[in-house]
Design an enzyme around this catalytic site. Sequence first.
Site, PDB file in Angstrom:
ATOM      1  N   SER A   1       0.801  -1.169   0.159  1.00  0.00           N
ATOM      2  CA  SER A   1      -0.128   0.189  -0.017  1.00  0.00           C
ATOM      3  C   SER A   1       0.892   1.293  -0.171  1.00  0.00           C
ATOM      4  O   SER A   1       1.478   1.314  -0.942  1.00  0.00           O
ATOM      5  CB  SER A   1      -0.895  -0.060   1.171  1.00  0.00           C
TER       6      SER A   1
ATOM      7  N   ASP B   1      -8.893  -2.729  -7.179  1.00  0.00           N
ATOM      8  CA  ASP B   1      -8.158  -2.565  -5.814  1.00  0.00           C
ATOM      9  C   ASP B   1      -9.445  -1.903  -4.825  1.00  0.00           C
ATOM     10  O   ASP B   1      -9.903  -1.103  -5.016  1.00  0.00           O
ATOM     11  CB  ASP B   1      -7.087  -1.376  -5.963  1.00  0.00           C
TER      12      ASP B   1
ATOM     13  N   HIS C   1      -7.066  -5.854  -1.544  1.00  0.00           N
ATOM     14  CA  HIS C   1      -6.021  -4.666  -1.493  1.00  0.00           C
ATOM     15  C   HIS C   1      -4.658  -5.259  -1.487  1.00  0.00           C
ATOM     16  O   HIS C   1      -4.077  -5.712  -2.427  1.00  0.00           O
ATOM     17  CB  HIS C   1      -6.253  -3.705  -0.305  1.00  0.00           C
TER      18      HIS C   1
END
Length: 437
Positions: free
Chosen positions: A215, A310, A377
């Site tokens: 991330s 995502d 994610h």
Amino acid sequence: MPPSSASAPASHHLRLWLRRRGRAGAAGATFSVALLAAALLLTLSYYASAPLASDSAAAAGRSPALVGLTLVRRAQEKGALCLDGSAPGYHLQRGSGTGSQSWIIHLEGGGWCRNLKSCASRQRSMLGSSRYMERQVEFTGILSDDKSQNPDFYNWNKVKIRYCDGASFSGNVKEELQNGTRFYFRGQRIWEAVMNELVFKGLRNAKQAFLTGCSAGGLATYIHCDAFRALLPKDSRVKCLADGGFFLDIEDISGKRTMQSFYSDVVRLQGLRERFSHCNSKMEPGQCFFPHEVVKHIVNPVFILNPAYDAWQVQHALAPEASDPQHSWLDCRLDIAKCSSEQLEILQGFRKELHDAIREVNQKRDWGFYINSCYVHCQSLNSVTWHSPTSPRVNNKSIAEAVGDWFFDRREVKEIDCEYPCNPTCHNLVFTKPFKI
């Protein structure tokens, strides 16, 4: 290629749905900007650690390793400090056997703070202060020491660097006092201080090294990949992996560039414009921070691991609450299986945006990517999504298998999955409610 050219084709697809819906509700988006700021402060690392299914280690009766926290020595002297002025930290697990001279460094994710108010909130959490960090964390997925979960990297030296600067380990502001409160925007110095400690702990002798991140840590991996390469012996194998870090500069459903605006605030707050040589005066400050700009200037090989849909970006960049005052996207944001045909068309445009953005990467022979069609994610830190009997697969390869093949040059890996809902192996996240601060 001009900065905006990568986003143009997919933006056209995103506009199709907007034209059909009209611009109703766009005015309400302005009223809800404060909600957006709060939403973007979410801990992105939640998605990396959230259970997707029964963990394979637990199912096998083997608990993941617990690894203790090490605080950076003489952090105050080095000016390498978390947002609140506390010492940054990392977790180190020593390798063994054939992996004793191989290293994985993982950069933790957790979003960004765009203003002093949101950064002050972080000062009272593990995302801005080591005072709130767990003293031990589990190492799973790519950090696992279980060969069945992590066949290529299980016995390597493994490090997880904690994230507490709010700008992907890239800020370096000397001034501490901001509106009467002390803030330490020192992510670059944290990176350098931790790397210096690891170099003396054996990283300088590495035969193989792998910089990874999830991330916001994935974005940091792009930013620091070449600097990481420079630390290692010239004859060592050094590569980088960015997981869930390819954030897109797109229009949201109300026609606003939500992420660009957010990133511009981060860049201004932490003085990042000078940090990026590719950032010119014609670009908006936020454009400098997007991966599709950063990757153009990376020399070292990088592997891009991203879902085509995502979950964090759908919730907070494509269809943020502030741009959806009628809550027409609420069910879709919570569960991709509940998206309407019109919403799925927008999501397919979002997928195309990602494909267009990595087109330049496709020309780099030593780079790789794995884009599956899952609503998720980060995927490298969870044993189920990384490598297990039920892991998501593209061309019959788990993520761990594909990454290992690429890292060790066993084959070229440039995998792009078919459109949702084609892949039955995906572990799609389902939310009970949108996350808020």
